[in-house]
Every structure is written in structure tokens, then in C-alpha cells.
Design a protein around this motif. Structure first.
Motif, short mmCIF file in Angstrom:
data_model
loop_
_atom_site.label_atom_id
_atom_site.label_comp_id
_atom_site.label_asym_id
_atom_site.label_seq_id
_atom_site.Cartn_x
_atom_site.Cartn_y
_atom_site.Cartn_z
N PHE A 1 13.70 7.12 0.35
CA PHE A 1 13.14 5.44 0.16
C PHE A 1 11.19 5.30 0.40
CE2 PHE A 1 15.65 6.20 4.31
CZ PHE A 1 14.31 5.58 4.94
N ASN A 2 11.41 6.14 0.85
CA ASN A 2 9.92 6.20 1.84
C ASN A 2 8.21 6.58 0.52
OD1 ASN A 2 9.12 4.24 4.14
ND2 ASN A 2 9.31 5.73 5.53
N ARG A 3 9.21 7.10 -0.45
CA ARG A 3 8.39 8.02 -1.13
C ARG A 3 9.33 7.85 -2.56
NH1 ARG A 3 10.84 12.53 -4.45
NH2 ARG A 3 13.22 12.79 -2.84
N SER A 4 7.73 8.59 -3.28
CA SER A 4 8.14 8.01 -4.84
C SER A 4 8.92 8.56 -5.32
CB SER A 4 6.85 8.06 -5.61
OG SER A 4 5.46 7.20 -5.41
N LEU A 5 9.55 8.59 -6.15
CA LEU A 5 10.51 9.34 -6.99
C LEU A 5 10.27 9.29 -8.47
CD1 LEU A 5 13.83 7.06 -6.55
CD2 LEU A 5 12.86 8.80 -5.19
N THR A 6 10.91 10.74 -8.50
CA THR A 6 9.70 11.79 -9.49
C THR A 6 10.32 11.26 -10.87
OG1 THR A 6 11.16 13.25 -9.81
CG2 THR A 6 9.25 13.69 -8.11
#
Length: 964
Positions: A56-61
Motif C-alpha cells: 500500500f506504500n508503493r506503486s503497483l506495476t
């Protein structure tokens, strides 16, 4: 509302112009809601590492479109599975999947209460930025998450983790079953952000009192201010779904409170008469509520509208009543088969189309088998006049109140981190799920009945559930389940109705067919000589509540391979493809469509008898068909008059179906379908009348009609009074067949019509001569043994033989049956695994009625009632060893799991001679007119010049079929 997001590797940038555009768009919505449908960032979590890895703290690809599923977005495993017991998912995913979206909260939402609305999903956890909000796992109601504390004005990231591998403890309910709507992963329906003032209308329920013409309103007022609030709630009503809308006088209720949730209960008197809602009059009411409040120096406002109807649905004296009038439920069982999407429609337009088809086929009721439909389905049913039975998404009986941890479960959204429902008891889950279903859909007048699931057991917690749900919402009728205790059925004290196949273990059956595991039941269609006399009066006697025939029908139809290209969505009909290949290997693929049409015609005949037996029963509650539509799961049960896409298969027109399945049905009760010309025909004329009003002064006309539509006899019953709400006797129709001009053996039609109305019904009867020559004609040898010396000699000399073998001397044959096989081959497979004899498994026969073999025996190309005695006293012979192009004159249609070539009547050359084989014990049932007539027709054919068999079955094959 979609928020465009430009991505640069490792970072996401929101451009000022886009932020401004979104802010303006939110303002345009009056700061009430934002539609989040569109493109979402996405990632599969195969290793289940996302929570620990703080995805939830990073960009999904990756990206997907919501609302939608991983299947629709072609994410997951591209499978090439080919099960025969269900449709095949093309893209398969079972496990955690992450969905992410950036949103901009405008300044105007500062101080607002903000919620995330997910109309339907599976086990789902929600984060805003890095703050865990909560989770939910209701399969039926919307997931609603309070985001107020985390969503200040500005840019935020919403992350949703949906894990369809974490299932609530409900078993293979149709809400999650791969054999029905599939266990999809995603979010379907509406996805929205809602904003309200911190004082708002949380929930409203409307309880109509049709006797007093008033409405009891229960409203919940939320208060997140922490302040003392005072204000007023005004209410006004107007009619909708009607040509001319009517407005009613408003009322207002004052309140003051410091509570977080205030419950207001009051009676609304509209000042003039309110229209009642039922299947015929679908006028609805909208309640428009407006809240105005003040506190802490601030003013607050909110509006809310609800849809409901003035109706009562009650159980009185063993009958269902709508608004005080008896009603008969003509229902079907919706098993959540939606093969294009893999889930039910979430929009009203689609549901209106589906439910109009139900109405077109004479139905007024739908039972949702172990699932609850979405709001759009209730809205469509409200508009069209359909009575709905919803169920908990449940097929388990393990309700144990002592294991309950209800308080913890009801505060589930307060839990943090990795909490999930895998330790929650069925009791806790089922209670909360039922409460949510009643809360979100309870105002719909179409929502009339509710049960705890399908084919459950029984325990004290289930009795308590029924009491609890009835207390929460007395607008509906409740029962522990549908066909509960099916292995040892009995009415459960406290249930408002009984939906089952029988009322006792080995007796009191209330439907016309059953599986081979029927515990001694003998349903009449297959086990009693055909008539229209059977009803279920004895079966329901003494039951204090209305009885519904559970899953009536289940008559199997051969697969229609023309449907295969129609599976263009998330599923493929690999099972159909396999069955098609099997039929090809059996050398009968060219007959596929003929099998469909002949088996479908028989299924329609059997469905008619099942439906009419229910209508003939005074005081009966109704039936749940299984089904008007195919169910391509559970062994592939193609039991519908419509395919799985709700398209007619062409066996019977909807207008013809409505003749025996509608609110008003004229009925003829006669002892049998086959008669001789020296007999007196006597029949009782009745009318099942559940229409919108009384029918008075109408003539009921009975006509006997021949094939050319000539009227051979007619009688009128004058000025019949037919009050709505019951079964009425009209009179006795008596006819001396000997008074008619003598005719050859013929199929005739008895037509009964209520003149001046569209209500008509038709019955076939077969009339045969009394004195039928059954002596063997010259030049023909009738024998019971192929191998006896005289028969062999006769054939070698070029003779003509009619072979009617003794049934117990046919080693390569199967048991004879009339009705189409029950449900699907799964029951026969199960019987074999248990070491039991399977059901015959056939789907009626196929023949050419223009064949000279039937010159004096009128028949259609498919089974009908005049063949009942013949089929029941037969043993179709397995002809798999014959040439691929060999076709019997009467070919029993085998089920798609076995695909035998089955001959009931066939012909072959034998050396210099010719032989007709009839695997029906005609000598043993010569007391029936149909057997005498068929014997006469076959003998005449063998004696005629037209008897010239074009095929010769090999001698070694004949020796195996008819051993010494």
C-alpha cells in the motif's frame, strides 16, 4: 470519477491542471459522491507478501478496469482446463490481488464525513495512504468504510486488497461456487466516495400498514460532531413507476441528541389512500427525507430517498397472502449462472431484461439459491412485480450459538492489520450477513421471503436465527432453509413456510420427479400411469404453513452445441466441446440437433405435468422450478427451456408455456390420455385462479379438436364465477366417443378456454379403435426368440420376422424409462461409485413419425404420453457395435456422459430375410390400447411392400444382442 495519473518510473506525479479539473468535477456533484470506476493500478500477490511488504506504500506495476474482475481484465493464470462438470474459466486467480487509485479530496470536503462504498466484493482490506482502514467479507451487501480521519483535503492513495482465497465458512454456496458464478476476484458494481455533513441520515426503513394506510418509519441519524445536536427530519412521499405521480402531504419530526447514532421511530400518515403493490399493480412509493440540524454553532443538512411499496406478505391458514389475497408462487431457482461475466449483473437495465423474460414465461417469483442478488435486482423486481426469496450465501449447517463471538465480529472494521475471518464461526458470519441483507435490501416490496441457505440440517441456533431475523424485519416470511433435512424431512416449528421435495422421509412428495437417491419416494411422472389426476393434497395435509415444491422439474435436455460460440466472456463451454467430441466418436454427431429437439420436447411435457400437479392442489403454496434456464455446472445440468443466456431453445413458445403457467390456468382432470372408441370419456373441469381480480359471468368452453382443427364435440359451462385466490370446480365434461363419427387411431386435442379472456389450455388425448386386429398377418413370423430353429430357417428362406424378445433375455440393454433423466449424469455416476444401479439415464426417444412403421400408430418425433406404458415396459438395446450410419426406427436418446446408440425399434436384413426388432413387451401389455395399436402397426409394416431394411447388422453382433 476517474482521476488521470501520469506515471514515471518510481514516482507518480499529479499535475495541477488535472487536480483543478477533478476539484471542479467534485464540486459539480454537489460534494456528495465521486465515481471511482475506471483504471486502477493493480498487482497480483502470488506469494502473499504484500501486507508484510507494505504494498500500500508503493506503486503497483499493472492496471485493470474497475468495476470488474481479474478474469474480465485477463489477469492471473491463463488456463486451458476442460472439466466436464462445469464451464471453464479462461483466466484464473485465487489469492490476494491489490487495487490502487489516487484521488484528490477538494477543500469543500474538509470537515465532511467521507466513506468508501464498494457495492460487492470478497474478503477485502482497505488502506488510505499507509493507514489501515478496516476490512469486510460480506458476500451480499456493500462494503462501506469510513475514511474520514484519513482523508483530509488533498491527494491520497486508496489501496484495496481483495483475497478470494479467504472464504467465509459457508461451504460451496452459489455466491462463491466455481460451478456457478465462479469464485471471482475483484470489485463489481458501484465504487464511490461519499461525503456528507458529520450529521447525516444513516439508514431508513419503511414498514407499511396497509390496513391503516400509514407507514411506520425507522430512521437512524448519525452524529460525528461530539456535540449536542438538535434539528428536524422532514418526510414526504410520492408515487413512482406509475403513469401519473401522486404527491402526499409531508410531515416533520424534531430531535435532539448527543448520541453517535440516534434511532427515530414514528408513523407517517400521508393524508390520502396509498396504492398497494403486488405482481399486477407495481406502483411504488419514494420517501424523500430531509435532515436539517444545528449544534456547536454549525448548521448541517442531508437528504436521502428510499424506494418501497405498500404490501403485506403473510402466511395465513396454510396459504401465502399478498395484501390479504391468496397467491400462488410460480417460481424458478436462480443459481447465479452468468457465464459472460462470471457474476450477476449489477445494473438495473440488465435485471429488467432478465425479469421481463421471467414474466414472459408466466413466472411471478424467483428463489436465489444460496446467494442474495444485488440492489439492481430488487429494483427491477419492484418495478415489474416479482416476489423474491433471497438466501444467506450458505450451504452449511454448523450454526453453534455457543461458539459465537458476535461482538468482535460486528466490530470487524475496528480490527487492524492482518485480521481475517478464517476463525469466525458460521453462526457469527451468518447472523451478521443476514442482518446486512435485511438492512440494505429490506425496503424492497419484492423482497418477501428469506432463508438460511440450501439443503441444510437443523439445530437450535437455526431456530433462533429465524426468530431473530423476523424480529428485525417482520415484512417478510422466514424459514430455516430450502429443502432442509432432505434425508429425513419434516416441518420446522417456527418456520413461516416449508420449501421441500417432500414432508416425510418416504412419503408426501410434492414434486413430480426425483433422483435415484430419493429415500423410497415414488414421484408420479415416472412411477404412475399418466393422468391429470395427481395432486399433493394428501402430502400437505396437516402442514400449518404454505408448502412450496422445491426445485421442481430438473428434466435433462441434450446439449445444444450451437451454444458453444456464444461463450465469449470469462468462461468457455469446454464441457460442451467434450460432449460433442464424444458424440462424434460414437458416430451420432449428425443427430445432435435432433437429440436436442426431441429431448427438449419431452422435457417440456414433463415440466407441464409438474407445474399442473401443483396448480391442481388446493391450498398449495407454489413451486421453485429447477429450472427454466440451463445450469451448466454440477455435472452439466442442461435442464432449461432457455439456455444459460436466457434465450429460448425452441421446444415450446413462451405463449404456449403460459397456457399452463400463469396467474389463471384452466385445467382438465382426466384418468388417462389413451382411450378407445367404445368408452365414455369423463373429465373434471377446474380453474386455478390467482389473477388480479375476480372473474364473473364467463363461459368456460371445452372443445374436442382433431388434427385439422375440426371441432368434433363442444360443451359450454355458463356464467362461471371464479373469485381470485384459489382452485375452482367448473363442471363435469362427459363424452361418449361412440357418438362421434368413427375415425382411425388419432391424436386429438381437448381445449378448455375461458371465453372473453386470454386464458386457454390444451391437452392431447389418443383415441384408438376398440377391436384391433392383432393376429399375425400372412407372410410374417412373430417370435420372442431370434435363435430358435424355426425363426432361423424362416429368415434363411427370405421370410419376414417381427422379433419381440423377452426383456430379461437382452444382455446388452438398459432399463426402459419415460421421463427425461433427472438433473445431470452426476447422479448415475454417484450411484455407480456407491455400487448401486444407476437410473436408466435416457432422454426420451427420436423417431420419424412419417415412417410406414407408424402408419396406424400416430406419434410425434419425440416421446409423449401414449408411449408411457410402452417405454416403461421396454429395454432399449445397445447398438454401439453397429455401423455409424445405422439408425433405429425408434432410437432412445442416451445422456451425453454415456452416448450409447439405443434401439427401441429397429430393422435389419438377416441373410435372405428381413427382421424388425421391437424391444417393447407388447404381448405383456396387450391390455392397453396403445400396445395393441402399435403391435398392429408394426405387423402391417412388416407385411407390407415398404418393409425393405437397408442395413444388415453383422451376424456376430446379432448373436451377442440375442444370445441362445
Amino acid at each position: 470519477m476517474a482521476l488521470p495519473v501520469f506515471k514515471i518510473p518510481g514516482r507518480r506525479f499529479l499535475f495541477a491542471a488535472l487536480i483543478l479539473a477533478l476539484t471542479h468535477a467534485v464540486a459539480a456533484l454537489n460534494a456528495e459522491e465521486v465515481d471511482l470506476s475506471g483504471i486502477w493500478s493493480f498487482e497480483l500477490d502470488e506469494a502473499n507478501a504484500g501486507v508484510d511488504g507494505k504494498w500500500f506504500n508503493r506503486s503497483l506495476t499493472d492496471t485493470v478496469r474497475l468495476p470488474g474482475t481479474t478474469d474480465e481484465n485477463k489477469k492471473g493464470i491463463l488456463k486451458d482446463e476442460a472439466p466436464t462438470d462445469r464451464l471453464s474459466r479462461v483466466w484464473y486467480w485465487k489469492g490476494p490481488a491489490w487495487y490502487q487509485r489516487e484521488v484528490m479530496i477538494p477543500e469543500s470536503w474538509g470537515g465532511k464525513r467521507i466513506t468508501l462504498f464498494l457495492e460487492r466484493t470478497k474478503n477485502a482490506r482497505v488502506w488510505v495512504d499507509d493507514t489501515f482502514i478496516g476490512w469486510d467479507d460480506t458476500l451480499s451487501a456493500p462494503h462501506i468504510h469510513d475514511l474520514t480521519e484519513a482523508m483530509t483535503p488533498g491527494a491520497h492513495t486508496i489501496t484495496i486488497l481483495v483475497d478470494n482465497s479467504i472464504m467465509p465458512p459457508v461451504g460451496p454456496a452459489h455466491a462463491v461456487d466455481e460451478r456457478t458464478q465462479t469464485n471471482w476476484n475483484g470489485v463489481i458494481g458501484r465504487i464511490e466516495l461519499h461525503a456528507t455533513d458529520p450529521v447525516w441520515i444513516e439508514h431508513v426503513e419503511a414498514y407499511p400498514n396497509i390496513e391503516a394506510g400509514t407507514i411506520r418509519i425507522v430512521a437512524e441519524i448519525g452524529n460525528d460532531t461530539g456535540q449536542h445536536i438538535e434539528g428536524g427530519l422532514s418526510v414526504e412521499a410520492e408515487t413512482t413507476n406509475t403513469e401519473n405521480a401522486v404527491e402526499y402531504r409531508p410531515t416533520k419530526v424534531d430531535f435532539d441528541t448527543r448520541e453517535n447514532l440516534l434511532r427515530l421511530e414514528f408513523t407517517y400518515d400521508p393524508g390520502k389512500e396509498l396504492p398497494l403493490w403486488d405482481e399486477f399493480n407495481t406502483t411504488l412509493l419514494h420517501l424523500n427525507l430531509k435532515l436539517e440540524a444545528r449544534g456547536g454553532g454549525k448548521n448541517y443538512a442531508h437528504t436521502k430517498a428510499i424506494r418501497f411499496g405498500m404490501r403485506s406478505f403473510t402466511s395465513e391458514d396454510g396459504r401465502f397472502h399478498v395484501n390479504g389475497k391468496p397467491v400462488f408462487l410460480r417460481g424458478r431457482t436462480d443459481c447465479a449462472n452468468y457465464p459472460i461475466t462470471g457474476y450477476p449483473p449489477m445494473d438495473k437495465k440488465s435485471w429488467l431484461k432478465i425479469m421481463r423474460i421471467h414474466k414472459e414465461w408466466g413466472l411471478n417469483h424467483i428463489r436465489y439459491h444460496s446467494w442474495c442478488p444485488p440492489e439492481a435486482a430488487f429494483a427491477a423486481a419492484d418495478e415489474l412485480g416479482i416476489y423474491i426469496q433471497a438466501e444467506l450465501p450458505n450451504k452449511r449447517s454448523g450454526f453453534k450459538a455457543e461458539e459465537s463471538n458476535e461482538a468482535a465480529y460486528h466490530n470487524i472494521d475496528r480490527l487492524a492489520g492482518n485480521e481475517s475471518t478464517d476463525q469466525v464461526s458460521l453462526c457469527d458470519y451468518g447472523k451478521r450477513e443476514g442482518e446486512l441483507i435485511l438492512r440494505h435490501f429490506g425496503n424492497s416490496p419484492s423482497f418477501c421471503m428469506f432463508t438460511l441457505g440450501n439443503e441444510l440440517g437443523r439445530n437450535e441456533a437455526m431456530f433462533e436465527f429465524v426468530r431473530h431475523f423476523r424480529f428485525l424485519d417482520p415484512r417478510k416470511l422466514y424459514a430455516q432453509g430450502s429443502n432442509n433435512m432432505h434425508w429425513n424431512p419434516s416441518y420446522a416449528e417456527g418456520d413461516d413456510f416449508w420449501a421441500g421435495k417432500s414432508l416425510e422421509k418416504d412419503d408426501r412428495i410434492v414434486r413430480g420427479s426425483d433422483s435415484i437417491f430419493s429415500h423410497g419416494l415414488t414421484p408420479h411422472i415416472e412411477n404412475l400411469p399418466p393422468s391429470t389426476m395427481v395432486d399433493y393434497s394428501d402430502a400437505i395435509e396437516g402442514c400449518p404453513v404454505p408448502v412450496i415444491g422445491h426445485e421442481t422439474g430438473q428434466f435433462q435436455v441434450y446439449p445444444d452445441f450451437r451454444d458453444i460460440p456464444k461463450f465469449t466472456g470469462v468462461t468457455r463451454a469446454r464441457n460442451y466441446e467434450i460432449f460433442r467430441e464424444r458424440l462424434k466418436e460414437a458416430g451420432m454427431l449428425d443427430q445432435a440437433q435432433d437429440f436436442v429437439e426431441a429431448s427438449g420436447a419431452l422435457a417440456a411435457i414433463c415440466y407441464r405435468e409438474d407445474i399442473e400437479a401443483a396448480l391442481r392442489t388446493p391450498g398449495f403454496g407454489g413451486f421453485h422450478l429447477l429450472d427454466i434456464q440451463d445450469f451448466p455446472g454440477q455435472g452439466t445440468a442442461l435442464v432449461g427451456m432457455l439456455n444459460v443466456f436466457m434465450e429460448p431453445k425452441g421446444f415450446i413458445a413462451a405463449s404456449e408455456w403460459r397456457e399452463f403457467c400463469s396467474a389463471v390456468v384452466p385445467l382438465i382432470r382426466m384418468e388417462r390420455y389413451t382411450w378407445t372408441q367404445n368408452e365414455q370419456f369423463s373429465a373434471r373441469i377446474e380453474v386455478a385462479q390467482y389473477g388480479p381480480g375476480d372473474l364473473s359471468g364467463h363461459t368456460v368452453r371445452v372443445s374436442l379438436i382433431d388434427r385439422e382443427e375440426n371441432i368434433l364435440h363442444q360443451k359450454d359451462f355458463q356464467a362461471a364465477d371464479l373469485p381470485t385466490g384459489g382452485l375452482h370446480q367448473v363442471g363435469e365434461y362427459v363424452l361418449e366417443f361412440g357418438c362421434l363419427e368413427e375415425i382411425a387411431a388419432a391424436k386429438l386435442t381437448l381445449k378448455v378456454a375461458i371465453l372473453g379472456t386470454p386464458h386457454v389450455n390444451r391437452y392431447p388425448i389418443w383415441l384408438y379403435p376398440e377391436n384391433v386386429r392383432t393376429q399375425v398377418p400372412p407372410g410374417v413370423r412373430l417370435t420372442r426368440s431370434f435363435q430358435d430353429t424355426e425363426t432361423q430357417k424362416y429368415l434363411q428362406e427370405g421370410g419376414r420376422v417381427l422379433l419381440i424378445p423377452k426383456l430379461d433375455e437382452l444382455p446388452q440393454s438398459i432399463e426402459g424409462a419415460f421421463q427425461s433423466d433427472f438433473w445431470s449424469p452426476m447422479f448415475s455416476v454417484a450411484a455407480i461409485k456407491r455400487g448401486q444401479d444407476p437410473a436408466p439415464g435416457t432422454l426420451g426417444f427420436l423417431c420419424d413419425p412419417s415412417s410406414p412403421a407408424f402408419a396406424s400408430f400416430p406419434t410425434e418425433s419425440h416421446s409423449n404420453w401414449q408411449w408411457w406404458q410402452l417405454n416403461k415396459n421396454s429395454r432399449p438395446i445397445i447398438l454401439d457395435a453397429t455401423a455409424d450410419d445405422f439408425r433405429p426406427l425408434v432410437q432412445m436418446i442416451d445422456n451425453f456422459n454415456r452416448n450409447h446408440k439405443l434401439g427401441l425399434i429397429f430393422e435389419t436384413r438377416v441373410g435372405q430375410g428381413s427382421m424388425l426388432v421391437c424391444a417393447i413387451d407388447l404381448p405383456g401389455i396387450k391390455h392397453t390400447p396403445e400396445a395393441r395399436q402399435l403391435l398392429r402397426s408394426l405387423q402391417d409394416y412388416v407385411a407390407s411392400d415398404e418393409f425393405k431394411p437397408g442395413y444388415e447388422i453383422e451376424r456376430d453382433v446379432l448373436d451377442k444382442l440375442f444370445p441362445r
